[in-house]
Design a protein around this motif. Structure first.
Motif: not given
Ligand code: AMP
Length: 206
Positions: A59-61, A124-125, A142-143, A147-151
């Motif tokens: 989930a990228g958490h 990065s993307i 993609e999603e 999430n990982r970049l936002a974290i």
């Protein structure tokens, strides 16, 4: 020649820090400790730890701090990390910085440098999309990338402030050919007197 090489490499996902980190670690004769790689190996191997973290990673958490810090403490307690290491992907938030500080303090050690690989978000993307098609990593969708970049931006980038206050951060432009970026990293380290001893072996007796 340097007596210890205790480094962190920090940068957004897709900044190339994994690749660059390996090169720096090899040159200084210290292990590269990449928490993401360790977690992925455990998932692949179906270990208890792997089962615990699989969903979180997909989930990228972030994996809970206590679990992650314990993993890093165990790894750094191994003999090959006695005179140095390069941490990649840890610490990733303020709580983990505190854990690492306490651990190193307990050993009478401290970090020598924090290499910050500076790469704009769009770059990065683009690189993560490329990696998704090259390697098929389950957390490079993609999603999950978003999430990982936002974290990273919310939790990880702020740890650089802590290390800046300690005058440990070496910002390095991460855009360019792989070997150009490597050369910039070594130049930045050399400015701090952090130079490998030439043959890739540890600069101090093991
Ligand atoms: P990475 O390869 O460094 O992007 O890590 C992949 C995944 O492993 C992350 O998205 C997290 O789920 C987990 N992970 C790696 N390092 C850490 C850490 N220091 N703290 C929490 N989770 C982590």
């Amino acid at each position: 020649m340097t007596n210890s090489a205790r480094f962190l490499i920090v940068g957004p996902q897709g900044s190339g820090k994994g690749t660059q980190g390996v090169l720096v670690a090899e040159a200084f004769g210290v292990p590269q400790v990449a928490t993401g790689d360790i977690f992925r190996e455990n998932v692949k191997g179906g270990t208890d730890l792997g089962k615990q973290v699989q969903e979180i990673i997909e989930a990228g958490h972030l994996v809970p701090d206590e679990l992650t810090s314990e993993l890093v403490r165990d790894r750094l307690a191994q003999p090959d990390a006695a005179h140095g290491f390069l941490l990649d992907g840890y610490p990733r938030n303020r709580g983990q910085v505190d854990h690492l500080d306490a651990f190193l303090e307990g050993r009478g050690e401290s970090l020598d440098a924090v290499i910050e690989l500076v790469v704009p978000r769009e770059e990065s993307i683009a690189r993560l999309r490329q990696r998704a098609s090259d390697q098929g990593r389950t957390d490079d969708t993609e999603e999950v990338i978003e999430n990982r970049l936002a974290i990273y931006e919310r939790e990880t980038a702020p740890i650089l402030d802590v290390y800046r206050e300690r005058d440990l951060v070496l910002p390095v432009d991460g855009v360019g050919a792989l070997d150009e970026v490597t050369a910039r990293i070594f130049a930045a380290l050399a400015e701090r007197g952090l130079v490998p001893n030439g043959d890739g072996a540890a600069a101090v007796p093991a």
